[in-house]
Design an enzyme around this catalytic site. Structure first.
Site, mmCIF file in Angstrom:
data_model
loop_
_atom_site.group_PDB
_atom_site.id
_atom_site.type_symbol
_atom_site.label_atom_id
_atom_site.label_comp_id
_atom_site.label_asym_id
_atom_site.label_seq_id
_atom_site.Cartn_x
_atom_site.Cartn_y
_atom_site.Cartn_z
ATOM 1 C CG HIS A 10 79.004 108.901 15.276
ATOM 2 N ND1 HIS A 10 79.486 110.180 15.349
ATOM 3 C CD2 HIS A 10 80.018 108.092 15.641
ATOM 4 C CE1 HIS A 10 80.735 110.149 15.749
ATOM 5 N NE2 HIS A 10 81.088 108.897 15.927
ATOM 6 C CG ASP A 344 81.924 105.553 17.469
ATOM 7 O OD1 ASP A 344 82.532 105.510 18.561
ATOM 8 O OD2 ASP A 344 82.283 106.286 16.523
ATOM 9 C CG ASN A 537 84.402 81.906 16.646
ATOM 10 O OD1 ASN A 537 83.742 82.213 15.643
ATOM 11 N ND2 ASN A 537 84.136 82.400 17.843
HETATM 12 FE FE LIG Z 1 84.091 106.586 19.379
#
Ligand SMILES: [Fe+2]
Length: 577
Positions: A10, A344, A537
């Site tokens: 993923h 994710d 930054n």
């Molecule tokens: Fe997600």
């Protein structure tokens, strides 16, 4: 007890290791194998987790994966039957996903170890529960509303939950193809940004646009009693791969999201290298505006069900820091805790903590107060890298290092700043950062010309001492992970001109001394010289994943026109190298 959390096969594959409920170490595979958004198996990340814990795979008690191919099966089947052309692909994909469930075999194959040596129990957790877990279980709260939204995960785009004690109770799910993430991606693709993860760039373009298309865009993204709906005429069907494809080399490619209906309404899509027109800016404006309208509608609905002030949030869309900065004014929520790895990669932490607290019912003690969960390197290792790169350098003690670097920044240098443990999540927060003076009018152009080569419309971000935030920004809710955009106070805009966006906002990082004393003291030293408690930054990288090891920082310093490099206590100057 050791729990290994994984996001695998993923985008943003990652691993995290939790010991007795405390997150010890977490890292995305891209930082180690240097392939952006790598979506294969996180072999190096798992190895790094084991090394950090001083453990072998045989010591692991549980492995938790933030994906469950059996979740929402009824909805998936219903969708596949309604779209018979994609039925075969659906079956194929399902078979592949089943194969990926064999975690033991996968680890044995990739880490070259004996499957018999593994004694862990395996857990698979639905994608969005893992997102919410990654926020709630890292927050200091005993009760909160939980919210997750992204393109898709386990066939869901949005989840709402009630979080209490050890439990996350799912209240509602919005299923594909209706997805705020897909909506955002579709418009980004239409205006020429077609790579996975480009959405964050286009967010910076939105304030250059005007309200030309909001009414039309509202027709393709409609709020409804159940949440929201997309007008699917404007979208190519996402198909069973949920809108993206993972290539054999682990890179991610987006499927085309927009349909010919978009072309009929708005004219031809912008090609990636073409000039950005007013139409594109106005579409970006409408995209962000309508996205916010739907988000606040969803959050207000969630608040009716969970009438608390605390909101725990994750999912790739939770990186929309512009929307995050406005939610205090547009919803009744007063406090947010947003997982710094809201995308994710964060699933690895969410799945591991969910196993500990919800499955095993162990008490909650851990709070993620900072994002410094990655690797660190000893002085010997750093010095070895400097030597083998043939750089001239000086070793300074803490006081001299701060004084030297603060002076360099004040004099207009672009400084590579590499210290301590690497950040977890997509933002550099003062350990793998490039720093510069926020008050020099040409600094944005200098950085772009010399190192970053970013799109002209993208702003650079400010890191501010937390106790000075209220003086400079119109909101004082802390933003420790650079996930909120606030307006800069009118009298301070000149002083922060290099980080002041066209709409007078900044995506700030509030820096607390307890969480990063060295970085705090550096900004404080800069303030003593300039009167400004802020530094610019930006992430330490050039068209690559953020640097992880000293060699990568040194290489970036050598191939770009960075003036000064501070790696641990060592300082190298471009003028001498
Ligand atoms: Fe997600």
């Amino acid at each position: 007890m050791l729990i290994l959390g994984l996001n695998m096969f993923h985008a943003d594959a990652s691993a995290a290791i939790v010991q007795d409920g405390k997150v010890l170490f977490a890292i995305a595979e891209e930082r180690l194998n240097r392939v952006k958004h790598y979506a294969g198996f996180p072999t190096l990340a798992i190895q790094a987790c084991l090394n950090a814990a001083g453990a072998k795979i045989s010591d692991i008690d549980h492995v938790a994966v933030g994906q469950d191919s059996d979740a929402n099966l009824a909805e998936k089947v219903r969708y596949a039957i309604a779209n018979p052309a994609r039925l075969l692909n659906f079956i194929r994909l399902r078979r592949r996903k089943q194969e990926m469930r064999e975690v033991r075999e996968l680890i044995a194959r990739h880490l070259e170890c004996d499957p018999q040596s593994m004694r862990f129990q395996e857990h698979h957790l639905e994608h969005h529960i893992a997102h919410i877990a990654s926020a709630y279980y890292c927050s200091p709260w005993e009760r909160a509303a939980g919210f997750s939204y992204d393109g898709s995960g386990d066939f869901v785009s949005t989840m709402m939950a009630r979080c209490q004690g050890n439990s996350i109770q799912v209240l509602d799910r919005i299923f594909l193809p209706h997805s705020l993430g897909s909506f955002y991606t579709m418009i980004c693709e239409f205006i020429g940004y077609r790579k996975y993860g480009d959405e964050g760039k286009v967010m910076g373009l939105a304030p250059y646009g005007k309200d030309t298309y909001c009414e039309q865009i509202r027709e393709l993204l409609m709020t409804s009693d159940s949440g929201f709906e997309l007008d699917l005429e404007f979208f190519r069907p996402l198909g069973s791969n949920e809108g993206m494809q993972i290539k054999p080399d682990g890179t991610v490619e987006l499927a085309r999201h927009f349909s010919s209906r978009m072309v009929e309404l708005f004219g031809p899509p912008r090609e990636p290298d073409a000039e950005i027109t007013q139409r594109d800016m106005d579409l970006a404006y409408a995209m962000q505006h309508c996205f916010e309208e739907v988000l606040f509608h969803l959050l207000n609905e969630l608040h009716k069900q969970v009438p608390l002030e605390n909101l725990a949030m994750a999912g790739g869309c939770a990186l929309n820091s512009v929307a995050n900065g406005k939610l205090f004014a547009r919803t009744p929520f007063r406090h947010t805790w947003i997982q710094p790895a809201a995308g994710d990669e964060g699933l690895a932490i969410g799945a591991a903590l969910h196993t500990y607290h919800s499955v095993l019912q162990r008490p909650r003690e851990f709070v993620m107060r900072n994002s410094y969960l990655g690797p660190e390197f000893s002085e010997e290792q750093i010095e070895g890298s400097l030597r083998s790169a043939g750089l001239k350098y000086t070793r300074l003690d803490r006081g001299a290092l701060l004084e030297t670097i603060a002076t360099r920044i004040a004099e207009g240098d672009v400084v590579g700043w590499f210290q301590g443990r690497m950040e977890w999540g997509p933002r550099a927060l003062g350990n793998r950062s490039i720093l510069a003076h926020p008050g020099l009018p040409n600094m944005k152009d200098v950085l772009n010309a010399r190192i970053k080569r970013r799109e002209w419309f993208r702003p650079f971000a400010p890191s501010i001492l937390e106790d000075k935030q209220a003086e400079y920004f119109e909101h004082d809710h802390p933003s420790p992970f650079m996930l909120h955009v606030y307006k800069i106070k009118p009298q301070k805009r000149g002083q922060l001109c290099a980080v002041n966006h066209v709409d007078n906002t900044g995506r700030l990082q509030s820096v607390k001394r307890d969480e990063n004393p060295l970085y705090y003291d550096l900004i404080r030293a800069f303030e003593r010289k300039t009167g400004t408690p802020v530094v610019l930054n930006t992430s330490f990288n050039e068209n690559e994943p953020i640097v992880c090891a000293p060699e990568e920082a040194i290489n970036c310093f050598k191939r770009t026109r960075m003036d000064t490099l501070a790696v641990g206590p060592f300082v190298a100057l471009k003028a001498e190298n």
